[in-house]
Design an enzyme around this catalytic site. Structure first.
Site, PDB file in Angstrom:
ATOM      1  CG  HIS A  79     -28.113  20.535   3.511  1.00 10.76           C
ATOM      2  ND1 HIS A  79     -27.311  20.633   2.403  1.00 10.76           N
ATOM      3  CD2 HIS A  79     -29.007  21.540   3.417  1.00 10.76           C
ATOM      4  CE1 HIS A  79     -27.708  21.652   1.658  1.00 10.76           C
ATOM      5  NE2 HIS A  79     -28.742  22.213   2.245  1.00 10.76           N
TER       6      HIS A  79
ATOM      7  NE  ARG B 150      -3.651  21.057   2.272  1.00 12.81           N
ATOM      8  CZ  ARG B 150      -3.681  21.340   0.989  1.00 12.81           C
ATOM      9  NH1 ARG B 150      -2.774  20.821   0.179  1.00 12.81           N
ATOM     10  NH2 ARG B 150      -4.608  22.134   0.488  1.00 12.81           N
TER      11      ARG B 150
ATOM     12  CE  LYS C 231     -33.379  22.431   3.926  1.00 14.50           C
ATOM     13  NZ  LYS C 231     -33.013  23.486   4.874  1.00 14.50           N
TER      14      LYS C 231
ATOM     15  CG  HIS D 296     -29.868  19.367  -2.555  1.00 11.97           C
ATOM     16  ND1 HIS D 296     -29.280  18.577  -1.589  1.00 11.97           N
ATOM     17  CD2 HIS D 296     -29.104  20.482  -2.613  1.00 11.97           C
ATOM     18  CE1 HIS D 296     -28.211  19.185  -1.105  1.00 11.97           C
ATOM     19  NE2 HIS D 296     -28.085  20.334  -1.712  1.00 11.97           N
TER      20      HIS D 296
ATOM     21  CG  ASP E  62     -24.618  23.156  -6.826  1.00 14.67           C
ATOM     22  OD1 ASP E  62     -23.727  22.687  -6.091  1.00 14.67           O
ATOM     23  OD2 ASP E  62     -25.335  24.114  -6.501  1.00 14.67           O
TER      24      ASP E  62
END
Length: 490
Positions: free
Chosen positions: A179, A50, A183, A241, A236
């Site tokens: 992500h 924006r 690895k 993960h 989180d």
């Protein structure tokens, strides 16, 4: 040397282009792939946000980000200048109407390009951005959309996000990024297991005593306090993960390496997780919250001081998890993650069972069983601990010795960052290392049970000093089973 295979020419549109993720991860990843010749010269990286910025202003913003997050030795003026020539910018309101005609005009300049849309924004904008892309004719066979975590805060919200994105993009064009799956060591885990019969035949409850997965961070909440306090360590880190690492460790061999074959096997692991209920929540889980202490010799504040108000959000979780399958019956998985721990560390530890009988006298060694340590960070690699003879005269004495493989040292090359690999997979359309919708929802279905059990048995997180390995209750969690956390300071 690794073989660099260029990808197809593309126009990557990054929504949230002025944000921290773009500066810290996406721009450096794209720069390295451009530097190494994997990104064709006809490609463009189009920032979209924006902010009313000129192209020169955005390129200067990108230059500053690269100088901050890429080592100076890797930045030459020539390559940096050529890379920035491929960076473009459009001011677009993802949730509103402004700027979309400008984006359409820019993309129509090269209608045959592969078009990854990277949503580096708040998840509550995913649906709006996707609907706008569809409304302006920007979704086609060569489009892909990349979703950053967190995908929801529970099963209900995850389904809502998946529904909104799925109304626009077919599942084959949706790339939910984690992500950790990019690895090098995580991918080598598949090679270790399924390309080496010595390990695959040992990968059973008859030989393995238990598995530990640890993701430790030295940082606190930093600039993410608002998000983190509504999330906590469970949402989180552990729900995504760590569960993904557990899946790759525990999955059965897929039929092949095609995306759905691999993801089918991961899904089976998630569905085989034994539910954690209110009845056993306090015996198999520990929640913690850091208080003032010292990390790397420097004093740091506690979580509540950083936050500025009272909170029962956990910054540490340890738990004992069981997989209800023939391969893993009786093998506990101990999971642990937290902030303000002694070191930044991600590893999987496979602890083998002790031999039931030894020809060596007790005084010769401590009867230490073999252990495989798979390091995700730092220094990606693998280490197998075996018993060997202590050199020298004076009788036969045994001691544990490491067979250690550090990938960068062994192969004498820089290994691409996870985002580098995953971004190139998006361009290729290879979804193997990305989460499918049913995976995300199965993980949330299990995690929701844990969150509900905590809510039914409300208890304040146990305090632990910053710089320690978490609450003492986390030590008791594993030691009452006669086991010990693997802690090796580097």
């Amino acid at each position: 040397m690794a073989t660099i295979i260029p990808v197809a020419s593309f126009d990557c549109v990054v929504f949230g282009a002025t944000g921290d993720l773009t500066a810290r991860k996406l721009l450096p990843a794209l720069f390295y792939r451009f530097r190494d010749g994997q990104i064709p010269e006809t490609s463009r990286i189009i920032g979209a946000s924006r902010s009313e910025l000129s192209l020169d202003a955005f390129r200067e913003h990108a230059r500053d980000a690269l100088k901050r997050f890429v080592p100076a030795a890797d930045l030459t003026d020539d390559v940096l200048g050529r890379f920035l020539d491929h960076v473009d910018y459009v001011a677009v309101d993802g949730a509103g109407d402004s700027g979309w005609t400008d984006l359409v005009a820019k993309l129509d300049e090269r209608p045959d390009q592969v078009r990854p849309y990277y949503l580096a924004t708040s998840p509550d904008l995913y649906g709006s951005i996707c609907r706008n892309l569809a409304a302006h004719g920007l979704v086609g066979e060569k489009s892909r959309v990349v979703l950053e975590k967190p995908i929801g805060k529970d099963l209900k919200s995850a389904r809502a996000i998946n529904d909104a994105v799925g109304e626009v993009f077919p599942e084959s064009q949706i790339f939910r990024i984690d992500h950790y799956l990019g690895k090098e060591t995580v991918q080598n885990l598949l090679s270790l297991r399924f390309a080496n019969t010595i390990f695959e035949r040992l990968w059973t409850s008859d030989v393995i005593d238990h598995v530990q997965i640890t993701v430790a961070e030295t940082v606190g909440v930093e600039g993410r306090a608002g998000y983190y306090d509504t999330s906590g360590a469970m949402r989180d880190m552990l729900q995504n993960h760590i569960l993904q690492l557990l899946c790759l460790t525990a999955m059965e061999s897929p039929l092949n390496l095609e995306a759905n074959s691999v993801r089918d096997e991961k899904l089976k692991v998630l569905r085989a997780l034994k539910p954690i209920t209110t009845h056993d929540i306090q015996s198999v889980t520990v929640r913690g919250q850091y208080v003032a202490g010292a990390v790397d010799g420097k004093p740091v504040e506690g979580y509540l001081a950083e936050l500025g108000h009272e909170s029962r959000t956990e910054t540490f979780v340890a738990m004992k998890v069981e997989i209800q399958s023939g391969r893993w019956a009786g093998v506990p998985f101990y999971l642990r993650t937290g902030k303000r721990l002694p070191q930044k560390l991600s590893e999987i530890v496979v602890q083998f069972r002790a031999s039931p009988f030894s020809i060596f006298p007790e005084e010769a060694f401590g009867r230490e069983p073999n252990r495989l340590v798979i390091r995700l960070q730092p220094q990606e690699g693998m280490k197998l601990e075996v018993m060997t003879k202590d050199p020298g005269p004076g009788g036969l004495r045994l001691r544990p010795t490491d067979l250690d493989i550090s990938f960068e040292e062994t192969f004498k090359q820089r290994y691409p960052d996870a985002y580098e690999r995953l971004l190139m997979d998006v361009v290729r359309g290879n979804a193997t290392l990305f989460m499918r919708r049913d995976e995300v929802e199965a993980a949330w279905a299990w995690a929701d049970g844990v969150l509900k059990a905590w809510a039914d048995r409300p208890e304040a997180p146990r305090p632990y000093p910053a710089g320690s390995w978490g609450p003492t209750a986390a030590i008791a969690l594993i030691e009452r089973d006669g086991r010990t956390w693997h802690e090796e300071l580097r």
